[in-house]
Design a protein around this motif. Structure first.
Motif, mmCIF file in Angstrom:
data_model
loop_
_atom_site.group_PDB
_atom_site.id
_atom_site.type_symbol
_atom_site.label_atom_id
_atom_site.label_comp_id
_atom_site.label_asym_id
_atom_site.label_seq_id
_atom_site.Cartn_x
_atom_site.Cartn_y
_atom_site.Cartn_z
ATOM 1 N N ASP A 1 0.828 -1.210 0.000
ATOM 2 C CA ASP A 1 0.000 0.000 0.000
ATOM 3 C C ASP A 1 0.860 1.257 0.000
ATOM 4 O O ASP A 1 0.490 2.275 -0.597
ATOM 5 C CB ASP A 1 -0.926 0.002 1.207
ATOM 6 N N SER A 2 2.008 1.190 0.650
ATOM 7 C CA SER A 2 2.859 2.366 0.799
ATOM 8 C C SER A 2 3.485 2.825 -0.514
ATOM 9 O O SER A 2 3.939 3.967 -0.612
ATOM 10 C CB SER A 2 3.965 2.088 1.816
ATOM 11 N N VAL A 3 3.515 1.956 -1.533
ATOM 12 C CA VAL A 3 4.152 2.330 -2.797
ATOM 13 C C VAL A 3 3.178 2.280 -3.973
ATOM 14 O O VAL A 3 3.548 2.646 -5.101
ATOM 15 C CB VAL A 3 5.363 1.416 -3.112
ATOM 16 N N LYS A 4 1.949 1.857 -3.726
ATOM 17 C CA LYS A 4 0.962 1.715 -4.796
ATOM 18 C C LYS A 4 0.755 3.055 -5.499
ATOM 19 O O LYS A 4 0.571 4.093 -4.854
ATOM 20 C CB LYS A 4 -0.352 1.187 -4.213
ATOM 21 N N GLY A 5 0.799 3.027 -6.821
ATOM 22 C CA GLY A 5 0.620 4.241 -7.605
ATOM 23 C C GLY A 5 1.912 4.996 -7.856
ATOM 24 O O GLY A 5 1.931 5.934 -8.657
ATOM 25 N N ARG A 6 2.981 4.598 -7.171
ATOM 26 C CA ARG A 6 4.271 5.289 -7.341
ATOM 27 C C ARG A 6 5.340 4.370 -7.930
ATOM 28 O O ARG A 6 6.238 4.845 -8.633
ATOM 29 C CB ARG A 6 4.766 5.826 -5.997
ATOM 30 N N PHE A 7 5.280 3.086 -7.610
ATOM 31 C CA PHE A 7 6.278 2.119 -8.070
ATOM 32 C C PHE A 7 5.656 1.197 -9.119
ATOM 33 O O PHE A 7 4.464 0.868 -9.043
ATOM 34 C CB PHE A 7 6.772 1.252 -6.906
ATOM 35 N N THR A 8 6.481 0.747 -10.060
ATOM 36 C CA THR A 8 6.037 -0.189 -11.085
ATOM 37 C C THR A 8 7.072 -1.294 -11.253
ATOM 38 O O THR A 8 8.255 -1.001 -11.515
ATOM 39 C CB THR A 8 5.828 0.512 -12.428
ATOM 40 N N ILE A 9 6.635 -2.538 -11.109
ATOM 41 C CA ILE A 9 7.513 -3.688 -11.317
ATOM 42 C C ILE A 9 7.294 -4.218 -12.730
ATOM 43 O O ILE A 9 6.159 -4.265 -13.213
ATOM 44 C CB ILE A 9 7.249 -4.785 -10.255
ATOM 45 N N SER A 10 8.400 -4.593 -13.391
ATOM 46 C CA SER A 10 8.292 -5.118 -14.747
ATOM 47 C C SER A 10 9.442 -6.078 -15.018
ATOM 48 O O SER A 10 10.405 -6.138 -14.249
ATOM 49 C CB SER A 10 8.284 -3.980 -15.769
ATOM 50 N N ARG A 11 9.326 -6.784 -16.137
ATOM 51 C CA ARG A 11 10.331 -7.805 -16.476
ATOM 52 C C ARG A 11 10.631 -7.732 -17.964
ATOM 53 O O ARG A 11 9.704 -7.610 -18.778
ATOM 54 C CB ARG A 11 9.777 -9.181 -16.091
ATOM 55 N N ASP A 12 11.895 -7.792 -18.311
ATOM 56 C CA ASP A 12 12.327 -7.903 -19.701
ATOM 57 C C ASP A 12 12.818 -9.332 -19.886
ATOM 58 O O ASP A 12 13.922 -9.675 -19.460
ATOM 59 C CB ASP A 12 13.429 -6.893 -20.000
ATOM 60 N N SER A 13 11.981 -10.149 -20.500
ATOM 61 C CA SER A 13 12.316 -11.565 -20.610
ATOM 62 C C SER A 13 13.546 -11.788 -21.489
ATOM 63 O O SER A 13 14.373 -12.665 -21.217
ATOM 64 C CB SER A 13 11.126 -12.339 -21.166
ATOM 65 N N ALA A 14 13.676 -10.985 -22.541
ATOM 66 C CA ALA A 14 14.815 -11.153 -23.448
ATOM 67 C C ALA A 14 16.135 -10.879 -22.737
ATOM 68 O O ALA A 14 17.144 -11.550 -22.983
ATOM 69 C CB ALA A 14 14.654 -10.239 -24.655
ATOM 70 N N MET A 15 16.099 -9.872 -21.845
ATOM 71 C CA MET A 15 17.307 -9.509 -21.106
ATOM 72 C C MET A 15 17.428 -10.282 -19.798
ATOM 73 O O MET A 15 18.436 -10.158 -19.101
ATOM 74 C CB MET A 15 17.307 -8.008 -20.817
ATOM 75 N N ASN A 16 16.382 -11.049 -19.464
ATOM 76 C CA ASN A 16 16.364 -11.790 -18.209
ATOM 77 C C ASN A 16 16.618 -10.867 -17.018
ATOM 78 O O ASN A 16 17.434 -11.163 -16.129
ATOM 79 C CB ASN A 16 17.401 -12.920 -18.222
ATOM 80 N N THR A 17 15.913 -9.735 -17.040
ATOM 81 C CA THR A 17 16.127 -8.685 -16.048
ATOM 82 C C THR A 17 14.789 -8.211 -15.479
ATOM 83 O O THR A 17 13.812 -8.067 -16.221
ATOM 84 C CB THR A 17 16.872 -7.493 -16.673
ATOM 85 N N LEU A 18 14.782 -7.977 -14.175
ATOM 86 C CA LEU A 18 13.631 -7.426 -13.465
ATOM 87 C C LEU A 18 13.898 -5.966 -13.156
ATOM 88 O O LEU A 18 15.051 -5.589 -12.894
ATOM 89 C CB LEU A 18 13.415 -8.194 -12.155
ATOM 90 N N TYR A 19 12.846 -5.147 -13.199
ATOM 91 C CA TYR A 19 12.991 -3.726 -12.927
ATOM 92 C C TYR A 19 12.011 -3.291 -11.842
ATOM 93 O O TYR A 19 10.974 -3.911 -11.623
ATOM 94 C CB TYR A 19 12.713 -2.905 -14.191
ATOM 95 N N LEU A 20 12.372 -2.181 -11.191
ATOM 96 C CA LEU A 20 11.452 -1.483 -10.303
ATOM 97 C C LEU A 20 11.588 0.005 -10.597
ATOM 98 O O LEU A 20 12.605 0.610 -10.258
ATOM 99 C CB LEU A 20 11.741 -1.772 -8.834
ATOM 100 N N GLN A 21 10.577 0.559 -11.258
ATOM 101 C CA GLN A 21 10.535 1.994 -11.507
ATOM 102 C C GLN A 21 9.924 2.661 -10.290
ATOM 103 O O GLN A 21 8.797 2.327 -9.903
ATOM 104 C CB GLN A 21 9.706 2.288 -12.758
ATOM 105 N N MET A 22 10.661 3.587 -9.705
ATOM 106 C CA MET A 22 10.212 4.262 -8.488
ATOM 107 C C MET A 22 10.074 5.745 -8.766
ATOM 108 O O MET A 22 11.066 6.417 -9.078
ATOM 109 C CB MET A 22 11.208 4.019 -7.349
#
Length: 116
Positions: free
Chosen positions: A61-82
């Protein structure tokens, strides 16, 4: 074995943005539930965001609307946009790849400091 390496942390002013990355060597992360956790000084580690194998995302709840989690399968990398970072977001952020209780891996963590 799975080796996770986080990057992208640093010092940012309140209201600013950072993008954390978690690069995986080994098993493809698309087959795991991927999580971002954080731990602030003197506090317990808390779950920040989850990305399921089906592509569903969930946030504290503390980060909802501000953070976004995503994945680039080709790069085998996880992201967190804050975005819209607050001083209370200051913590060490950890990437976690979870398949089962016996097959669960963590990165070394990356420091995020939000301060003016």
């Amino acid at each position: 074995q799975v080796h996770l390496v986080e990057s992208g942390g640093g010092l940012v002013q309140p209201g600013g943005s950072l993008r954390l990355s978690c690069a995986s060597a080994g098993t493809r992360i698309g087959s795991a539930t991927m999580n971002w956790y954080r731990q602030a000084p003197g506090k317990q580690r808390e779950l920040v965001a989850t990305l399921t194998t089906g592509g569903s995302s969930h946030y504290a709840d503390s980060v909802k609307g501000r953070f976004t989690i995503s994945r680039d399968s080709a790069m085998n990398t996880l992201y967190l946009q804050m975005d819209s970072l607050k001083p209370e977001d200051t913590a060490v952020y950890y990437c976690n790849a979870h398949w089962s209780m016996d097959y669960d891996f963590w990165g070394q963590g990356t420091q995020v400091t939000v301060s003016s």
